[in-house]
Write a protein that holds these residues in place. Structure first.
Motif, short mmCIF file in Angstrom:
data_model
loop_
_atom_site.label_atom_id
_atom_site.label_comp_id
_atom_site.label_asym_id
_atom_site.label_seq_id
_atom_site.Cartn_x
_atom_site.Cartn_y
_atom_site.Cartn_z
N TRP A 268 0.84 -1.20 0.00
CA TRP A 268 0.00 0.00 0.00
C TRP A 268 0.88 1.24 0.00
O TRP A 268 2.05 1.21 0.36
CB TRP A 268 -0.97 0.00 1.19
N ILE A 291 -2.39 -0.83 -3.11
CA ILE A 291 -3.58 -0.27 -2.48
C ILE A 291 -3.33 1.20 -2.18
O ILE A 291 -2.39 1.54 -1.46
CB ILE A 291 -3.91 -1.02 -1.17
N SER A 391 -11.22 1.83 0.44
CA SER A 391 -10.04 1.59 1.28
C SER A 391 -9.99 2.55 2.45
O SER A 391 -9.42 2.23 3.50
CB SER A 391 -8.77 1.73 0.44
#
Length: 461
Positions: A268, A291, A391
């Protein structure tokens, strides 16, 4: 009886320079991690096989490291400090009788052999490799951000952007102007945006005329950091113009370069809203599988209090939106024989409802009070934007939001401790050199702090 100090002349002296440097001195700790590696092999093609021996390039590099680690901004003062300070002499491998190089030597090496061989980038990557060996990098999550550093340029010696051209840059003829002409097609500088600044500095044309945080406008460059959030190790650094498009492009460059050089791709990436554009989110999610813990740039909120785009449900199978009253908003309502007809080049798709549906709808005042019918725009990478929005609702996003502050702490350390409040060098290459040396210094200080030899020695005892 009052004592009087007497200086007695001696013919011979015994002096151990190593014994006079404290074991806990920051340079003694840093010396363990500064890896010159194959420096001489890299520089060998840039030296002649004949002639008088030059100044040792390792000495020049070690003096530069001292300057940025200890916050000594002037190279004249750096030479004086190395001449007087025993710890600096020890770090530079200079004896008491060895001569310190003249300050002009730095310029010759910087604009010559170091830049031609990309030596500073090599030293920086060697420092990152040492951080990997010391287990200071997890590779799980990265954070990226940029900070503005004022350039060595004066508003009084600038000209209006409308009066600036490539011919004027050639007429100026200084090194910074030549570097400016070389970076016109570079995505980090000239090609970052077609919008030109209001003023251009003759002494440093690549510096961006900008205004940040309600301060007075000034010429500046942006230093971009990509860090690992475990121990705030700087994985990569890039110099760009002080505009959002260049900073977003630099984040992609640094991610690709880190993966290519060290084989690390984070799971991420945390960043602020400036990195939440549709194109950047699409690149992260679809091309790199990262991400994005990044707030999405979204202008869908309406000022008239009407329904927002989120009140409408997207039907992916039929490529249409369904309003709360059940009517369909479509992009096209006819089949074109030519597949290229009606295609939107910009990538943004617009969906419209039928006029007859909206005119007879009981919720028209809530949906489109100032329009005949309702329309909705959908970005090219709207699926990636939706993924970024989802997210933000996770617990991992809250953790990443706290870890993202580590980048700001590094910038504060850069300006307050390392004293990098204004660039000394001009041009894109000068900014790159300064930012690389500062990142090297910060990583070395991080290694010295988290992996000190004195603590290991005491633990072993």
């Amino acid at each position: 009886m009052m004592g009087i100090q007497k200086v007695e002349a001696q013919l011979f002296y015994e002096f151990d320079l190593d014994a006079h440097v404290p074991p806990s001195h920051v340079l003694r700790e840093i010396d363990r991690f500064l890896d010159m590696g194959d420096m001489r092999e890299r520089l060998k093609p840039f030296y002649s096989h004949t002639g008088r021996p030059s100044i040792d390039p390792e000495l020049i590099l070690r003096m530069l490291v001292i300057g940025y680690v200890m916050g000594i901004r002037s190279e004249r003062r750096l030479c004086q400090e190395v001449h007087l300070n025993l710890a600096y002499r020890w770090f530079c491998r200079l004896g008491l009788d060895d001569k310190v190089p003249d300050h002009s030597s730095f310029s010759r090496y910087r604009h010559g052999k170091f830049r031609d061989s990309d030596m500073l980038r090599h030293i920086f990557e060697a420092t990152v490799e040492r951080c990997l060996k010391e287990d200071l990098v997890s590779g799980e999550g990265f954070a990226v951000d940029a900070s503005l550093i004022p350039a060595d340029a004066n508003k009084a010696r600038s000209i209006a952007a409308k009066d600036w051209s490539e011919d004027v840059a050639r007429a100026v003829g200084n090194r910074a102007a030549k570097e400016y002409l070389e970076t016109l097609d570079d995505t980090a500088f000239g090609a970052a945006s077609p919008v030109q600044p209001k003023f251009v500095a003759k002494s440093d044309p690549a510096a961006q005329w900008t205004r940040a945080e309600e301060s007075r406008p000034y010429f500046a460059y942006a230093t971009n950091y990509l860090i690992d959030t475990k121990s705030s190790v700087i994985m990569d650094v890039e110099a760009t113009r002080a505009i959002r498009q260049a900073e977003v492009g630099a984040s992609q460059t640094m991610l690709d370069r880190t993966e290519k050089r060290f084989g690390i791709r984070p799971e991420w990436l945390a960043a602020d809203t400036a990195y939440g554009s549709s194109d950047n989110l699409g690149w992260l999610v679809k091309k790199r599988g990262i991400i994005p813990f990044i707030p999405v740039i979204d202008h869908s909120n309406r000022k008239d209090g009407a329904w927002t785009r989120f009140e409408f449900e997207y039907d992916e199978a039929n490529d249409q939106y369904i309003c709360p009253e059940g009517f369909a908003l479509k992009q096209f309502r006819r089949n074109y024989s030519d597949p290229n007809r009606g295609k939107n080049i910009s990538g943004t798709r617009k969906y419209r409802a039928l006029k007859s549906d909206c005119q007879g709808c009981p919720s028209k005042e809530k949906c489109c009070p100032n329009a005949i019918c309702r329309s909705i725009s959908r970005e090219e990478h709207e699926d990636a934007r939706d993924f970024a929005r989802s997210s933000r609702k996770t617990k991992a996003y809250k953790v990443s939001r706290d870890k993202r502050k580590k980048v700001e702490m590094l910038f504060a350390h850069l300006k307050r401790i390392l004293n990098l409040t204004r660039l000394r060098l001009r041009g894109p290459n000068g900014a790159k050199d300064e930012f690389l040396l500062a990142a090297i210094a910060q990583n070395l200080r991080k290694l010295a702090k988290l992996r000190p030899k004195t603590v290991q020695t005491e633990a072993t005892a």
